[in-house]
Every structure is written in C-alpha cells, then in structure tokens.
Design a protein around this motif. Sequence first.
Motif, mmCIF file in Angstrom:
data_model
loop_
_atom_site.group_PDB
_atom_site.id
_atom_site.type_symbol
_atom_site.label_atom_id
_atom_site.label_comp_id
_atom_site.label_asym_id
_atom_site.label_seq_id
_atom_site.Cartn_x
_atom_site.Cartn_y
_atom_site.Cartn_z
ATOM 1 N N PRO A 417 0.464 -1.511 -0.189
ATOM 2 C CA PRO A 417 0.015 0.182 -0.111
ATOM 3 C C PRO A 417 0.960 1.171 0.279
ATOM 4 O O PRO A 417 0.042 2.748 -0.008
ATOM 5 N N TYR A 418 2.057 1.334 0.620
ATOM 6 C CA TYR A 418 3.006 2.504 0.471
ATOM 7 C C TYR A 418 3.957 2.336 -0.505
ATOM 8 O O TYR A 418 4.643 1.372 -1.304
ATOM 9 N N GLN A 419 3.767 3.583 -1.371
ATOM 10 C CA GLN A 419 3.845 3.301 -3.097
ATOM 11 C C GLN A 419 5.411 4.803 -2.790
ATOM 12 O O GLN A 419 4.751 5.794 -2.161
ATOM 13 N N CYS A 420 6.135 4.789 -3.570
ATOM 14 C CA CYS A 420 7.158 6.171 -3.613
ATOM 15 C C CYS A 420 6.684 7.240 -4.470
ATOM 16 O O CYS A 420 6.131 6.475 -5.953
ATOM 17 N N PRO A 421 6.777 8.063 -4.130
ATOM 18 C CA PRO A 421 5.740 8.932 -5.007
ATOM 19 C C PRO A 421 6.211 9.474 -6.006
ATOM 20 O O PRO A 421 5.875 10.003 -7.212
ATOM 21 N N CYS A 423 9.094 7.280 -8.592
ATOM 22 C CA CYS A 423 8.723 6.116 -9.317
ATOM 23 C C CYS A 423 7.624 4.760 -8.985
ATOM 24 O O CYS A 423 7.761 4.209 -9.730
ATOM 25 N N ARG A 424 6.968 5.190 -7.693
ATOM 26 C CA ARG A 424 5.472 4.981 -7.725
ATOM 27 C C ARG A 424 5.280 3.184 -7.462
ATOM 28 O O ARG A 424 4.900 2.205 -7.139
ATOM 29 N N LYS A 425 7.248 3.072 -6.938
ATOM 30 C CA LYS A 425 7.435 1.317 -6.545
ATOM 31 C C LYS A 425 6.730 1.147 -5.309
ATOM 32 O O LYS A 425 6.420 2.298 -4.605
ATOM 33 N N GLY A 426 6.259 0.107 -4.909
ATOM 34 C CA GLY A 426 5.331 -0.238 -3.418
ATOM 35 C C GLY A 426 5.802 -0.812 -2.649
ATOM 36 O O GLY A 426 6.801 -2.097 -3.267
ATOM 37 N N PHE A 427 5.604 -0.821 -1.562
ATOM 38 C CA PHE A 427 6.596 -1.069 0.047
ATOM 39 C C PHE A 427 5.498 -1.620 0.117
ATOM 40 O O PHE A 427 4.358 -1.212 1.001
ATOM 41 N N THR A 428 5.504 -2.558 1.713
ATOM 42 C CA THR A 428 4.725 -3.552 2.377
ATOM 43 C C THR A 428 4.516 -2.391 3.229
ATOM 44 O O THR A 428 3.795 -2.701 3.901
ATOM 45 N N SER A 429 5.892 -1.476 3.904
ATOM 46 C CA SER A 429 5.114 -1.287 5.319
ATOM 47 C C SER A 429 5.619 0.740 4.168
ATOM 48 O O SER A 429 7.028 1.402 4.021
ATOM 49 N N SER A 430 5.329 1.889 5.172
ATOM 50 C CA SER A 430 6.445 3.372 5.506
ATOM 51 C C SER A 430 7.339 3.492 5.572
ATOM 52 O O SER A 430 8.226 3.898 5.317
ATOM 53 N N SER A 431 8.178 2.077 6.528
ATOM 54 C CA SER A 431 9.537 2.446 6.931
ATOM 55 C C SER A 431 10.075 1.850 5.926
ATOM 56 O O SER A 431 11.355 1.953 5.143
ATOM 57 N N ALA A 432 9.802 0.846 4.745
ATOM 58 C CA ALA A 432 10.423 0.255 3.923
ATOM 59 C C ALA A 432 10.770 1.675 2.729
ATOM 60 O O ALA A 432 11.539 1.515 1.900
ATOM 61 N N VAL A 437 13.387 5.774 -0.758
ATOM 62 C CA VAL A 437 12.806 7.118 -0.705
ATOM 63 C C VAL A 437 14.490 7.543 -0.422
ATOM 64 O O VAL A 437 15.555 8.804 -1.321
ATOM 65 N N ARG A 438 15.199 7.821 0.953
ATOM 66 C CA ARG A 438 16.827 8.279 1.085
ATOM 67 C C ARG A 438 17.205 7.735 0.693
ATOM 68 O O ARG A 438 18.168 8.635 -0.155
ATOM 69 N N LYS A 439 17.418 6.942 -0.239
ATOM 70 C CA LYS A 439 18.727 6.088 -0.939
ATOM 71 C C LYS A 439 18.364 6.246 -2.461
ATOM 72 O O LYS A 439 19.257 6.627 -3.487
ATOM 73 N N HIS A 440 17.474 6.463 -2.694
ATOM 74 C CA HIS A 440 16.998 5.972 -4.449
ATOM 75 C C HIS A 440 16.440 7.879 -4.909
ATOM 76 O O HIS A 440 16.573 8.181 -6.118
ATOM 77 N N CYS A 441 16.195 8.188 -4.222
ATOM 78 C CA CYS A 441 15.342 9.812 -4.094
ATOM 79 C C CYS A 441 15.518 10.275 -3.012
ATOM 80 O O CYS A 441 14.218 11.151 -2.388
ATOM 81 N N PRO A 442 17.070 11.357 -2.894
ATOM 82 C CA PRO A 442 17.171 12.011 -1.355
ATOM 83 C C PRO A 442 16.183 13.081 -1.681
ATOM 84 O O PRO A 442 16.427 13.831 -0.645
ATOM 85 N N LYS A 443 16.316 13.534 -3.189
ATOM 86 C CA LYS A 443 15.544 14.884 -2.592
ATOM 87 C C LYS A 443 14.309 14.924 -2.064
ATOM 88 O O LYS A 443 13.517 16.152 -1.716
#
Length: 446
Positions: A417-421, A423-432, A437-443
């Motif tokens: 349910p948690y998507q990267c704003p 690249c729209r990649k999905g994750f199972t948790s907000s922490s993941a 985001v910190r690693k691939h989309c630092p801005k």
Amino acid sequence: MEHIKLEIVDMSEAEPGRVNTEERRGLMEVKEECQKINEVEGKHQYPEPHNFKPGEKSLTFENNYFQFLRRRSQRTEVEHSFTCKQCGKTFIRKQLLVDHIRIHLGLEPFTCDQCGKSFVRKALLNDHMRIHTGEKPFACLRCGKSFSVKGDLKIHMEIHIGEKPYSCDQCEKSFNRKGLLIDHMRNHTGEKPFLCDQCGKSFIRKALLKDHMRSHTGEKPFRCSQCGKSFSLRGNLNCHMRIHTGEKPYKCDQCGKSFTFKGKLKHHYRIHTGATPFTCNQCGKNFAQSDSLTYHLRSHAGIKPFKCDQCGEAFILGSRLKKHMKVHANERPYFCSVCGKTFSRLDCFKMHQKVHTGVKAHVCSECGNSFGRAGDLKIHQRIHTGEKPYKCSHCDKRFNQLGQLKLHERVHTGEKPYQCPSCRKGFTSSSARLIHVRKHCPKLSK
C-alpha cells in the motif's frame, strides 16, 4: 346509569343486493342474541355516577371509582353471562359480545384514513386515531400521567389502589389483574400460545404478537409529531421523543451522570464496577460492551468493511475511516502552540502534547518503564506475559501487536500500500518506503 336498549336493524328488509344470504343469516343471529342480552342486562346494577358538591376534593371520586373497580372485579369472577355461539368465548357485557360477533361476520365498517386499518366500532377507530395525532386526553388524577385510550387509564388507576389479589404460586409475585397473572404464569410453564403465521415465532401475550407482526407488514403507526419519523412500537417512539425534549430520566447513582436510554446507563455502570462480561473466544480478551467485542472479532477474521476510495486502505470501524479521510483532505485543525506542528486527529494531538510535558503516568509494574498512553503500557506488558492475541488468518503465526499482524499478512496477500511518489514503486511498510526514498530519491526525503 340509564339502561340503554340495544337495537339491531333487520337487514332482511334492506335493499335487494346490499347483503348476501350468509350475511343476512348472520345478522339475524346477532339480532336474536341481542334480544336475549337486553333481557339479561336489565338484571345488572351499575354504580351511579358521583355528584360533586361545591369545593369537594377529587379524591372522593377516586375512592368511589376504586370501590367500583373492586365490585366490577368481583362480579367478573362469577358472571360471564354472554357467550358467543361460534367459539364459546364469554363476556360480561352485551356490547363486547356484539362487537365480537362482528369479527366472525367480517364486519369492520370503520376505517382509518391514515393507515387503512379497520374496526368493528367507531369508538375503537377514535381511540386508534390518537396514535396518529399523539393526543392523550385521559389523565390520572393521582399522578398526572396521560393516556390516549380510556381503558389504559382504567388499568393504570388500579395501580394506585395498591391491592394485588392475584398471586403466583410459583414465585409469590402478585398482580392487580387476573390477566397479568395468566400472562406471568406462562413464564413458568413455557407456554407461548400466540403464533406468528408468517415465521412461526410464538409469544406469551397477544400484544407481543401484534407488535411482532409489524415487522412483516412494515406498519409504523407511531409517528413523531416533531420530525415526522415513524415507529412500529410505541416504546420506541417514547424513547425517540427524548431526543427532542432533552429528557434524561436514567441517572447513575455513582457519579450523577444522566442518560436518555436505560441501556446506556447499564453500559455506563460497567465503568464503575469494572465488569467485562463479553469475552473473545479467539484470544480471551474481555470487553465491557458487546459491540466492542464485535469490532474486535473483525481483527481476527480480517474483516475490514470500511474502505478508503482514495488509497484503498481498509478499516475495521467506520470512525477510523472517517479520521483517515482527513489525511487526504489535508485537514489539520489541531495546532501545537509549542512547536507549531499540526494534526488531523484530536487523539494524535493530545498524544503529541505529552512529548512537551514529559508526563508518562502509565508505569509498568514489572520493569518500571513508563508510558504516556495506557494503550502503550498494555502493549508493552505483553512482553512480560508472553500474550500474543493477534493470529494470522493464513498461517499459525501470532503477534502481540495488531500492526505487526497487518505487516505480516501482506507477505501472504502481496499487498504493497505504500508507494514511492517519484517512481511509484510499492512497499509493504512505510519504513521500507522511507528507506527507498532516502537511498534513491534523496530530494524527496528532505
């Protein structure tokens, strides 16, 4: 009381075609019955109405009325002079028999223009119309309680007499009317003679069957004069009226808090007693309210009927969905005056305030750790007890926190349910998602 002779029109002399042969024969039988009734009724003596003297108290009338009720009750026990030839039912007055015979003949000429219900006598229709108008013209002289039907006032007046001559030989409970004793005895015998022909449900009293039948017919004769809402039961209308009047007749003797409904007071008492009579058969957790148990069971079954149409997140309770929707609406009405942070929910705002005050009033008796919320302490204590009330619906794994169960079940469902704003990649948790985001989309993380 002046003796009034009953006269029945001979329908055999009516216009041809107005009544058929069967109805004419039935009406002739009624006429014969009434002739016999007129002869018998002349032997009965009824109390003369009381004549008030100037300045005389109404209590004198009540005493005379109560004496009449006693005499009538005694007469009822020994006199049932008027018997229906069709079914054998007996009556103490001729008019009751005449009305009863009309039921066999299917004669109900008086019809309500509000709901279409028909009656054998105009007086019964007049009584019925007060249901729609809410009129209660018959008031008790003792306590001021009002009634829409005169018969209900008569029954009520017997309460003030104080006499209860009809006693139950099973539990020694007493009643002021024989009919009430008969109804009560069915509680001991289990007899339920009044059967619903629609669903087969049976009742100990005819009035209860009558109320039940409205669930099949959809009839709602009791209408609120304030807002027009209708009800199938008079009691439900009486409770509803308290919304308009603001009446709260049920008061807690522990803290003085008042309630509109008796059930609400009963639930409130459990706060003082600590009673939790509703137990979860999955994890053994206890609840003070039945609806709280119902909501809790959804967490075991994975039932989440309230779904957000914006992001698809589902909730057990409608109230939680309502709070969640504020996130999408960007409503953050709760403002912290210390740090300027805003919140969409009041409970989150109150919890945040404890960060500034440093108050942690909830202390663990095992290790001394303190917490700002009672719920956090409760979750923490499961570390010491080993309690894991939340079981996965897909496997046998259990968890001590609901959030951990939700996260685990996504392994089985594949939900992300948690998507990267970006690249729209999905994750199972907000922490993941945050790590991504910190690693691939630092801005975006700034």
